[in-house]
Motif scaffolding. Structure first.
Motif, PDB file in Angstrom:
ATOM      1  N   HIS A   1       0.676  -1.007  -0.152  1.00 54.71           N
ATOM      2  CA  HIS A   1       0.120   0.248  -0.140  1.00 54.71           C
ATOM      3  C   HIS A   1       0.948   1.053   0.102  1.00 54.71           C
ATOM      4  CE1 HIS A   1      -3.806   2.160   0.568  1.00 54.71           C
ATOM      5  NE2 HIS A   1      -3.290   2.589   1.671  1.00 54.71           N
TER       6      HIS A   1
ATOM      7  N   LYS B   1      -6.474   5.765  -1.286  1.00 59.32           N
ATOM      8  CA  LYS B   1      -7.585   6.051  -0.566  1.00 59.32           C
ATOM      9  C   LYS B   1      -7.852   4.715   0.579  1.00 59.32           C
ATOM     10  CE  LYS B   1      -9.985   9.135  -3.539  1.00 59.32           C
ATOM     11  NZ  LYS B   1     -11.265   9.419  -4.360  1.00 59.32           N
ATOM     12  N   ASN B   2      -7.820   3.668  -0.180  1.00 61.32           N
ATOM     13  CA  ASN B   2      -7.983   2.391   0.802  1.00 61.32           C
ATOM     14  C   ASN B   2      -7.227   1.237   0.111  1.00 61.32           C
ATOM     15  OD1 ASN B   2      -9.779   1.330  -1.001  1.00 61.32           O
ATOM     16  ND2 ASN B   2     -11.165   2.778  -0.279  1.00 61.32           N
TER      17      ASN B   2
ATOM     18  N   GLN C   1      -8.247  -1.492  -0.782  1.00 60.64           N
ATOM     19  CA  GLN C   1      -9.093  -2.195  -1.877  1.00 60.64           C
ATOM     20  C   GLN C   1      -8.858  -1.593  -3.287  1.00 60.64           C
ATOM     21  OE1 GLN C   1     -10.323  -1.116   1.252  1.00 60.64           O
ATOM     22  NE2 GLN C   1     -11.095  -3.394   1.916  1.00 60.64           N
ATOM     23  N   GLN C   2      -8.588  -0.230  -3.031  1.00 59.45           N
ATOM     24  CA  GLN C   2      -8.413   0.530  -4.205  1.00 59.45           C
ATOM     25  C   GLN C   2      -7.078   0.397  -4.494  1.00 59.45           C
ATOM     26  OE1 GLN C   2     -10.502   2.422  -6.181  1.00 59.45           O
ATOM     27  NE2 GLN C   2      -8.828   2.430  -7.680  1.00 59.45           N
TER      28      GLN C   2
END
Length: 195
Positions: free
Chosen positions: A130, A142-143, A145-146
């Protein structure tokens, strides 16, 4: 990444698929080194779900008490072992949605497990990946998952399994979250040159 880590090997200690799943679950919010110290003791006592059910939650807590959220992890390990016995004949499902239905197994844990034991194309995103995707401006971050969607779009599917480990190893050594030295971050330096 191939020039630094041509053949990355997972560093979590495990003895079979069941203990692998337990190792991955235990590594959540805990350093891998600490998990490996504990699992070398734990896996002398548990090798399959029936061993865990015989061990009891309290005994599990005593063995893993030096890692984060050990009480919750102990209960999850016990509960998922019961489900594996009753529903799956002690075998671990290789389907991401079935894996995620097990106590304590989220999307990342399920993805990491499948990346070890199957050819199902997954790209597990942990905190290191990340961070790198944001630093390399490959995701808006943003998160998680993104970030995973962005990683899957950016990298070729056949490289996902290898890249998952390569990026983690790179991030730990060359681009840590604390005391980040831009001069040591080889890839970041190359990206600056491109701009």
């Amino acid at each position: 990444m191939n020039f630094l880590y041509p053949n990355p090997i997972p560093t979590l200690y495990y003895t079979n698929e069941y203990t692998l799943l337990i190792s991955i679950l235990l590594s959540s919010r805990t350093q891998e080194k600490k998990v490996n110290e504990i699992t070398k003791i734990l896996f002398k006592k548990i090798k399959k779900p029936t061993d865990t059910v015989c061990l009891s939650i309290k005994n599990m807590e005593n063995i893993i008490k030096n890692i984060g959220i050990y009480k919750k992890k102990s209960k999850n390990i016990y509960d998922l072992s019961v489900i594996l016995i009753k529903k799956y004949n002690e075998l671990i499902p290789k389907n991401i949605s079935e894996l995620k239905s097990l106590p304590g197994i989220g999307h990342k844990t399920a993805s990491v497990f499948l990346s070890y034991v199957s050819n199902i194309p997954v790209f597990p995103v942990d905190t290191h990946i990340h961070r790198m995707m944001i630093r390399w401006k490959l995701s808006n971050g943003k998160n998680v998952q993104q970030t995973e969607k962005d990683a899957k779009r950016f990298f070729k599917k056949e490289n996902w399994k290898k890249l998952h480990l390569q990026i983690i190893f790179y991030a730990k050594k060359y681009s840590p979250s604390r005391k980040w030295n831009l001069k040591k971050d080889l890839i970041y330096q190359e990206l600056i040159k491109i701009k």
